[in-house]
Scaffold this motif. Structure first.
Motif, mmCIF file in Angstrom:
data_model
loop_
_atom_site.group_PDB
_atom_site.id
_atom_site.type_symbol
_atom_site.label_atom_id
_atom_site.label_comp_id
_atom_site.label_asym_id
_atom_site.label_seq_id
_atom_site.Cartn_x
_atom_site.Cartn_y
_atom_site.Cartn_z
ATOM 1 N N ARG A 10 -0.595 -1.293 -2.880
ATOM 2 C CA ARG A 10 -1.886 -0.699 -2.506
ATOM 3 C C ARG A 10 -2.743 -1.682 -1.719
ATOM 4 N N THR A 18 -8.389 0.779 0.911
ATOM 5 C CA THR A 18 -7.107 1.346 0.477
ATOM 6 C C THR A 18 -7.280 2.394 -0.615
ATOM 7 N N PRO A 22 -2.161 3.486 1.818
ATOM 8 C CA PRO A 22 -1.512 2.216 1.483
ATOM 9 C C PRO A 22 -1.988 1.107 2.420
ATOM 10 N N THR A 53 8.358 2.342 0.285
ATOM 11 C CA THR A 53 7.064 2.940 -0.014
ATOM 12 C C THR A 53 6.797 2.970 -1.517
ATOM 13 N N TYR A 55 2.681 3.202 -3.309
ATOM 14 C CA TYR A 55 1.330 3.776 -3.358
ATOM 15 C C TYR A 55 1.097 4.678 -2.146
ATOM 16 N N ARG A 56 0.793 5.944 -2.417
ATOM 17 C CA ARG A 56 0.550 6.954 -1.376
ATOM 18 C C ARG A 56 1.639 6.929 -0.293
#
Length: 244
Positions: A10, A18, A22, A53, A55-56
């Motif tokens: 993050r 953020t 990300p 990947t 976070y988000r």
């Protein structure tokens, strides 16, 4: 040659920048960090790219990029993210980039063409950048020593003094399948406790030769909001180096 960008985190030190995206999608000088990395890698001849990947991560997948989801990104270090890309690392040579750095295509080319099974990029003139980022560069610097023939001898410890710091690791490295297998032997369930410099140090201690390749051109790292200001100034002063 393939390339993997580690962008699972993050970046909480960037605060509200953020909250909804990300870290790699934070803009710097008009482009996201991820766009800077993709451009440099592609210009250097890295043909296929994937992003690890976390976070988000859906915001990265929506850009049409191949992704390797790091399921436990919040519980592991960057090494845990690296393990998510193991299928590519096992299959052939691969450049690995942290998702929070900006660097030149020339630096990637130097790394790609370096000899040996495992190579890392480093900045021998690190002190200038660290003085821009920190009131006292010793607060963040890690030990970095080279052998007489330019290979990595020590990395990642808290230096007693700056004589132990011959450069700083950038977060850009290149594995071959053989060196990745050596890394897997070192890890063997330790991905929650070993960070990337810890992994590199253990590989050195186990006899793995790690080529140290000086960066070719400017670069920057983004940990906090102040680094964005530093990075934007670096890009502004070095437009030709970043013109791809």
């Amino acid at each position: 040659m393939r390339g993997v960008i580690l962008a699972a985190g993050r970046g909480s030190r960037l605060g509200n920048l953020t909250d909804e995206r990300p870290k790699c999608l934070v803009p710097l000088a008009g482009r996201t960090l991820l766009d800077w990395q993709r451009s440099a890698l592609t210009a250097a001849g890295v043909g296929e790219l994937a992003v690890v990947t976390g976070y988000r991560g859906h915001l990265i997948a929506e850009r049409g990029l191949m992704t390797f989801p790091a399921r436990r990104w919040a519980e592991t270090t960057m090494v845990g993210s690296l393990l998510a890309a193991s299928p590519w690392l096992e299959a052939g040579p691969c450049v690995v980039s942290y998702g929070d750095i900006v660097y030149t295509a020339a630096t990637v080319r130097a790394l790609v063409t370096a000899p040996g099974e495992l190579a890392i990029s480093y900045d021998p003139q690190w002190a200038d950048l660290w003085h821009q980022r920190f009131a006292d560069p010793r607060e963040d610097a890690e030990s970095f020593r080279l052998t007489e023939d330019g290979c990595l001898a020590e990395i990642g410890a808290r230096p007693r003094d700056l004589s132990q710091v011959e450069g700083q690791y950038m977060g850009l490295l290149r594995f071959t399948p053989r060196s990745w297998r050596a890394a897997l032997r070192v890890l063997d369930g330790r991905e929650e406790v070993l960070d990337m410099t810890g992994l590199l140090q253990q590989l050195v201690e186990d006899g793995q030769r790690v080529e140290a390749v000086p960066c070719d051109g400017p670069w920057c790292e983004v940990d906090g909001p102040g680094d964005l200001r530093v990075g934007e100034e670096i890009v502004r002063r070095n437009e030709e180096a970043f013109a791809w």
